[in-house]
Design a protein around this motif. Sequence first.
Motif, PDB file in Angstrom:
ATOM      1  N   HIS A   1     -39.429 -32.481  29.462  1.00 53.88           N
ATOM      2  CA  HIS A   1     -40.827 -32.576  29.883  1.00 53.88           C
ATOM      3  C   HIS A   1     -41.410 -31.172  29.768  1.00 53.88           C
ATOM      4  CE1 HIS A   1     -40.520 -36.632  31.604  1.00 53.88           C
ATOM      5  NE2 HIS A   1     -39.326 -36.274  32.030  1.00 53.88           N
ATOM      6  N   THR A   2     -42.664 -31.096  29.435  1.00 50.16           N
ATOM      7  CA  THR A   2     -43.293 -29.782  29.288  1.00 50.16           C
ATOM      8  C   THR A   2     -44.539 -29.711  30.154  1.00 50.16           C
ATOM      9  OG1 THR A   2     -44.500 -30.566  27.360  1.00 50.16           O
ATOM     10  CG2 THR A   2     -42.456 -29.385  26.936  1.00 50.16           C
ATOM     11  N   PRO A   3     -44.936 -28.503  30.538  1.00 46.21           N
ATOM     12  CA  PRO A   3     -46.175 -28.348  31.319  1.00 46.21           C
ATOM     13  C   PRO A   3     -47.384 -28.802  30.503  1.00 46.21           C
ATOM     14  CG  PRO A   3     -44.830 -26.357  31.419  1.00 46.21           C
ATOM     15  CD  PRO A   3     -44.222 -27.241  30.367  1.00 46.21           C
ATOM     16  N   SER A   4     -48.476 -29.002  31.184  1.00 46.73           N
ATOM     17  CA  SER A   4     -49.699 -29.476  30.532  1.00 46.73           C
ATOM     18  C   SER A   4     -50.374 -28.379  29.721  1.00 46.73           C
ATOM     19  CB  SER A   4     -50.681 -30.000  31.587  1.00 46.73           C
ATOM     20  OG  SER A   4     -51.133 -28.938  32.391  1.00 46.73           O
ATOM     21  N   CYS A   5     -51.213 -28.814  28.822  1.00 44.56           N
ATOM     22  CA  CYS A   5     -52.155 -27.934  28.129  1.00 44.56           C
ATOM     23  C   CYS A   5     -53.202 -27.551  29.192  1.00 44.56           C
ATOM     24  CB  CYS A   5     -52.788 -28.730  26.993  1.00 44.56           C
ATOM     25  SG  CYS A   5     -54.145 -27.939  26.172  1.00 44.56           S
ATOM     26  N   ILE A   6     -53.700 -26.319  29.162  1.00 45.72           N
ATOM     27  CA  ILE A   6     -54.731 -25.903  30.126  1.00 45.72           C
ATOM     28  C   ILE A   6     -55.946 -25.391  29.364  1.00 45.72           C
ATOM     29  CG2 ILE A   6     -55.324 -24.358  32.033  1.00 45.72           C
ATOM     30  CD1 ILE A   6     -52.387 -24.326  32.836  1.00 45.72           C
ATOM     31  N   ILE A   7     -57.102 -25.964  29.685  1.00 44.57           N
ATOM     32  CA  ILE A   7     -58.363 -25.583  29.034  1.00 44.57           C
ATOM     33  C   ILE A   7     -59.381 -25.231  30.113  1.00 44.57           C
ATOM     34  CG2 ILE A   7     -60.262 -26.370  27.565  1.00 44.57           C
ATOM     35  CD1 ILE A   7     -58.251 -28.315  26.260  1.00 44.57           C
ATOM     36  N   LYS A   8     -60.002 -24.059  29.976  1.00 46.72           N
ATOM     37  CA  LYS A   8     -61.046 -23.640  30.923  1.00 46.72           C
ATOM     38  C   LYS A   8     -62.409 -23.954  30.319  1.00 46.72           C
ATOM     39  CE  LYS A   8     -62.647 -19.806  33.805  1.00 46.72           C
ATOM     40  NZ  LYS A   8     -63.059 -20.688  34.872  1.00 46.72           N
ATOM     41  N   LEU A   9     -63.232 -24.650  31.100  1.00 50.06           N
ATOM     42  CA  LEU A   9     -64.588 -24.992  30.682  1.00 50.06           C
ATOM     43  C   LEU A   9     -65.564 -24.271  31.603  1.00 50.06           C
ATOM     44  CD1 LEU A   9     -64.172 -28.854  30.298  1.00 50.06           C
ATOM     45  CD2 LEU A   9     -63.936 -27.109  28.537  1.00 50.06           C
ATOM     46  N   ASN A  10     -66.329 -23.349  31.057  1.00 46.71           N
ATOM     47  CA  ASN A  10     -67.324 -22.629  31.866  1.00 46.71           C
ATOM     48  C   ASN A  10     -68.634 -23.398  31.906  1.00 46.71           C
ATOM     49  OD1 ASN A  10     -65.482 -20.618  32.261  1.00 46.71           O
ATOM     50  ND2 ASN A  10     -66.353 -19.222  30.754  1.00 46.71           N
ATOM     51  N   LYS A  11     -69.449 -23.090  32.905  1.00 51.03           N
ATOM     52  CA  LYS A  11     -70.768 -23.729  33.051  1.00 51.03           C
ATOM     53  C   LYS A  11     -71.632 -23.525  31.814  1.00 51.03           C
ATOM     54  CE  LYS A  11     -71.250 -21.925  37.267  1.00 51.03           C
ATOM     55  NZ  LYS A  11     -71.832 -21.434  38.489  1.00 51.03           N
ATOM     56  N   ASP A  12     -71.457 -22.374  31.159  1.00 51.82           N
ATOM     57  CA  ASP A  12     -72.287 -22.062  29.995  1.00 51.82           C
ATOM     58  C   ASP A  12     -71.817 -22.759  28.716  1.00 51.82           C
ATOM     59  OD1 ASP A  12     -70.006 -20.658  29.352  1.00 51.82           O
ATOM     60  OD2 ASP A  12     -70.918 -18.688  29.477  1.00 51.82           O
ATOM     61  N   GLY A  13     -70.784 -23.600  28.825  1.00 56.73           N
ATOM     62  CA  GLY A  13     -70.299 -24.354  27.678  1.00 56.73           C
ATOM     63  C   GLY A  13     -69.159 -23.689  26.943  1.00 56.73           C
ATOM     64  N   GLU A  14     -68.776 -22.502  27.380  1.00 56.86           N
ATOM     65  CA  GLU A  14     -67.652 -21.797  26.725  1.00 56.86           C
ATOM     66  C   GLU A  14     -66.343 -22.532  27.034  1.00 56.86           C
ATOM     67  OE1 GLU A  14     -65.417 -17.464  26.940  1.00 56.86           O
ATOM     68  OE2 GLU A  14     -67.450 -17.658  27.731  1.00 56.86           O
ATOM     69  N   VAL A  15     -65.518 -22.724  25.992  1.00 56.03           N
ATOM     70  CA  VAL A  15     -64.234 -23.397  26.114  1.00 56.03           C
ATOM     71  C   VAL A  15     -63.134 -22.391  25.763  1.00 56.03           C
ATOM     72  CG1 VAL A  15     -62.779 -25.261  25.213  1.00 56.03           C
ATOM     73  CG2 VAL A  15     -65.235 -25.623  25.475  1.00 56.03           C
ATOM     74  N   THR A  16     -62.159 -22.228  26.660  1.00 57.95           N
ATOM     75  CA  THR A  16     -61.049 -21.309  26.429  1.00 57.95           C
ATOM     76  C   THR A  16     -59.735 -22.052  26.624  1.00 57.95           C
ATOM     77  OG1 THR A  16     -62.396 -19.523  27.370  1.00 57.95           O
ATOM     78  CG2 THR A  16     -60.045 -19.083  27.101  1.00 57.95           C
ATOM     79  N   VAL A  17     -58.878 -22.050  25.608  1.00 60.48           N
ATOM     80  CA  VAL A  17     -57.550 -22.649  25.732  1.00 60.48           C
ATOM     81  C   VAL A  17     -56.629 -21.616  26.353  1.00 60.48           C
ATOM     82  CG1 VAL A  17     -55.594 -23.666  24.508  1.00 60.48           C
ATOM     83  CG2 VAL A  17     -57.918 -24.171  23.745  1.00 60.48           C
ATOM     84  N   ILE A  18     -56.107 -21.945  27.544  1.00 60.04           N
ATOM     85  CA  ILE A  18     -55.243 -21.011  28.275  1.00 60.04           C
ATOM     86  C   ILE A  18     -53.767 -21.243  27.922  1.00 60.04           C
ATOM     87  CG2 ILE A  18     -54.543 -20.284  30.594  1.00 60.04           C
ATOM     88  CD1 ILE A  18     -57.416 -20.107  31.054  1.00 60.04           C
ATOM     89  N   ARG A  19     -53.385 -22.525  27.797  1.00 59.36           N
ATOM     90  CA  ARG A  19     -52.003 -22.866  27.431  1.00 59.36           C
ATOM     91  C   ARG A  19     -52.058 -24.082  26.521  1.00 59.36           C
ATOM     92  NH1 ARG A  19     -48.310 -23.729  32.428  1.00 59.36           N
ATOM     93  NH2 ARG A  19     -49.304 -25.754  32.537  1.00 59.36           N
ATOM     94  N   LYS A  20     -51.434 -23.975  25.357  1.00 61.51           N
ATOM     95  CA  LYS A  20     -51.415 -25.085  24.393  1.00 61.51           C
ATOM     96  C   LYS A  20     -50.336 -26.089  24.723  1.00 61.51           C
ATOM     97  CE  LYS A  20     -53.370 -22.687  20.496  1.00 61.51           C
ATOM     98  NZ  LYS A  20     -53.279 -22.347  19.112  1.00 61.51           N
TER      99      LYS A  20
END
Length: 189
Positions: free
Chosen positions: A170-189
């Motif tokens: 089993h592996t940890p989840s993918c983590i994606i940060k979504l900012n209010k301004d619409g910016e999307v940042t992938v923290i962990r694939k």
Amino acid sequence: MTREEDIKKAVEVLRKGGVILYPTDTVWGIGCDATNAEAVAKVYQIKQRDDSKAMICLVDSAMRMQRYVRNVPNVAWDLVELATKPTTLILDDAVNLAPNLIAEDGSVALRVTAEPFSKELCYRFQKALVSTSANISGQPAASNYKDISEELLNAVDYVCWSRRQEHKPHTPSCIIKLNKDGEVTVIRK
């Protein structure tokens, strides 16, 4: 013990402010009521983790995210619907959660679980559930029940019976940060 009995017992412990070990859609997790600051503090203590490091919360449906985030961005709904693997979203403007669970910037990490046990557990509990990996901070996450240390097994109030026999990766989840301004940042694939 049946899965239903296991979930009922886990929910009883959670409602009393207890901490549980349980299988999730990723690795085994340490969980508690995400709205109970004392329970959240216990989880930080058990993990020997600095409480400035945020933890993930599980919910049973995309609609439940609205209870914990003031304005869920439109892209969040699409990500939840289209994700092919467990995906945690970091969303701004967290509300209705224990203050010690909300990051300094006001965000919270939420994941909608599709795995049957954790989904039913969240549904029966009717609240967000803390879901941090079952390990002492800095040690490897417990993919399966057999990987959980005695120290952790003894530190919690209840250890779920379901899926204890599994022996698969089993592996940890993918983590994606979504900012209010619409910016999307992938923290962990």
